[in-house]
Design an enzyme around this catalytic site. Structure first.
Site, PDB file in Angstrom:
ATOM      1  N   ASP A  94       0.775  -1.166  -0.112  1.00 57.58           N
ATOM      2  CA  ASP A  94       0.189  -0.030  -0.091  1.00 57.58           C
ATOM      3  C   ASP A  94       0.983   1.314  -0.087  1.00 57.58           C
ATOM      4  O   ASP A  94       1.097   1.855   0.971  1.00 57.58           O
ATOM      5  CB  ASP A  94      -1.185   0.019   1.286  1.00 57.58           C
ATOM      6  N   ALA A  95       1.448   1.612  -1.256  1.00 54.13           N
ATOM      7  CA  ALA A  95       2.365   2.525  -1.340  1.00 54.13           C
ATOM      8  C   ALA A  95       1.951   3.803  -1.913  1.00 54.13           C
ATOM      9  O   ALA A  95       2.447   4.879  -1.899  1.00 54.13           O
ATOM     10  CB  ALA A  95       3.687   2.090  -2.238  1.00 54.13           C
ATOM     11  N   LYS A  96       0.734   3.717  -2.778  1.00 55.98           N
ATOM     12  CA  LYS A  96       0.056   4.833  -3.309  1.00 55.98           C
ATOM     13  C   LYS A  96       1.273   5.885  -4.027  1.00 55.98           C
ATOM     14  O   LYS A  96       1.156   7.100  -4.103  1.00 55.98           O
ATOM     15  CB  LYS A  96      -0.681   5.730  -2.328  1.00 55.98           C
ATOM     16  N   ARG A  97       2.069   4.986  -4.806  1.00 57.33           N
ATOM     17  CA  ARG A  97       2.639   5.735  -5.584  1.00 57.33           C
ATOM     18  C   ARG A  97       2.316   6.504  -6.944  1.00 57.33           C
ATOM     19  O   ARG A  97       1.263   5.989  -7.337  1.00 57.33           O
ATOM     20  CB  ARG A  97       4.039   4.583  -6.221  1.00 57.33           C
ATOM     21  N   THR A 121      -0.823  -0.280  -4.654  1.00 57.10           N
ATOM     22  CA  THR A 121      -1.584   0.562  -4.908  1.00 57.10           C
ATOM     23  C   THR A 121      -1.036   1.874  -5.804  1.00 57.10           C
ATOM     24  O   THR A 121       0.168   2.466  -5.258  1.00 57.10           O
ATOM     25  CB  THR A 121      -2.147   1.119  -3.797  1.00 57.10           C
TER      26      THR A 121
END
Length: 274
Positions: A94-97, A121
């Site tokens: 869950d890194a939301k890069r 993510t």
């Protein structure tokens, strides 16, 4: 891991539970702080107690980055432990890069090749060339932020653009991306009423649904509007499971809360099959 393998695990375990490993040194039991690596010690205990009840784990990368190199080492030890001992578990970074070109490729190599995650993510704001580098990796999944569970989601995601909500535009356009079959989508559990419209656009895709438990999401509503013929859901609970207790029995308490959700999911799966 392929989508087919994930579906098989869901039916085998009668669960589509994802457990968020948002490990915070200020919240874990005090006795673990004496360990050489308290973050990994906590994660390992949670995994050992709950792996039979869930099909996915989702470390939120910020909780590891916050502790510098020690946090990254703990993250690597956690994902290595999962891949070596429970290879059937689907893992989510869950890194939301979200960046373009070679930068996205480097992020993808870091989490897919070096760390060995099954998915990551991604924020879609920068568009096609920020997403497709992740989609190029075989049997890896890119989980696009579509409609999130936070209050600020209404700032942009539900605004009308060209006659329709922005999040619907994101869904429609993403289907045109190369290797879009490797896409999954984040849809917050607190936005369950939106799921019917979302399923009209992406009927077959997997949805990662955070917000069950501490954030107030309702599992029944999520399943009612979001489940498809292949289940198509990974429902995440983080705080409601991993911080069920801060005493010596923390892992057992986590397993108890996870089992409660798993049993509710087993009921929903039986309804799907009937």
């Amino acid at each position: 891991m392929t989508t087919k393998q994930l579906v098989q695990q869901i039916h085998k375990k009668e669960s589509f539970l994802c457990i968020g490993l948002d490990t915070d040194l200020e919240k874990i039991p005090e006795h673990l702080l004496q360990k050489e690596d308290p973050i990994f010690s906590f994660n390992k205990a949670i995994i050992d107690a709950t792996h039979h009840l869930c099909v996915a784990y989702k470390p939120n990368i910020a909780f590891y980055e916050a502790y510098g190199i020690k946090g990254w080492v703990a993250l690597q030890k956690t994902i290595t432990y999962l891949n070596e001992n429970h290879p059937e578990i689907f893992t989510i970074a869950d890194a939301k890069r979200g960046d373009i070109g070679n930068t996205s490729t480097r992020y993808a190599k870091a989490f897919f090749d070096e760390l060995g995650f099954d998915s990551i993510t991604i924020a879609p704001y920068m568009g096609r060339d920020s997403v497709e580098p992740f989609l190029a990796f075989k049997d890896k999944h890119t989980i696009l932020l579509a409609l999130t569970s936070n209050d600020g989601a209404f700032d942009f995601q539900t605004k009308i653009v060209n006659g329709t909500e922005l999040y619907k535009n994101v869904l429609e356009v993403s289907k045109t991306y190369q290797n879009s079959e490797n896409l999954m989508y984040v849809v917050g559990a607190t936005k369950a009423s939106y799921l019917a419209d979302i399923r009209k656009i992406i009927p077959d895709s997997f949805l990662l649904v955070p917000g069950i438990g501490a954030q107030g999401g309702n599992l029944f509503e999520v399943c009612r509007y979001g489940m498809n013929k292949d289940v198509g859901l990974l429902v995440n609970s983080s705080r409601g499971i991993i911080y069920a207790s801060n005493s010596l029995d923390f892992a057992e308490a986590a397993a108890k809360n996870a089992e409660k959700l798993q049993q509710e999911m087993a009921t929903e799966l039986k309804n799907l099959n009937n």
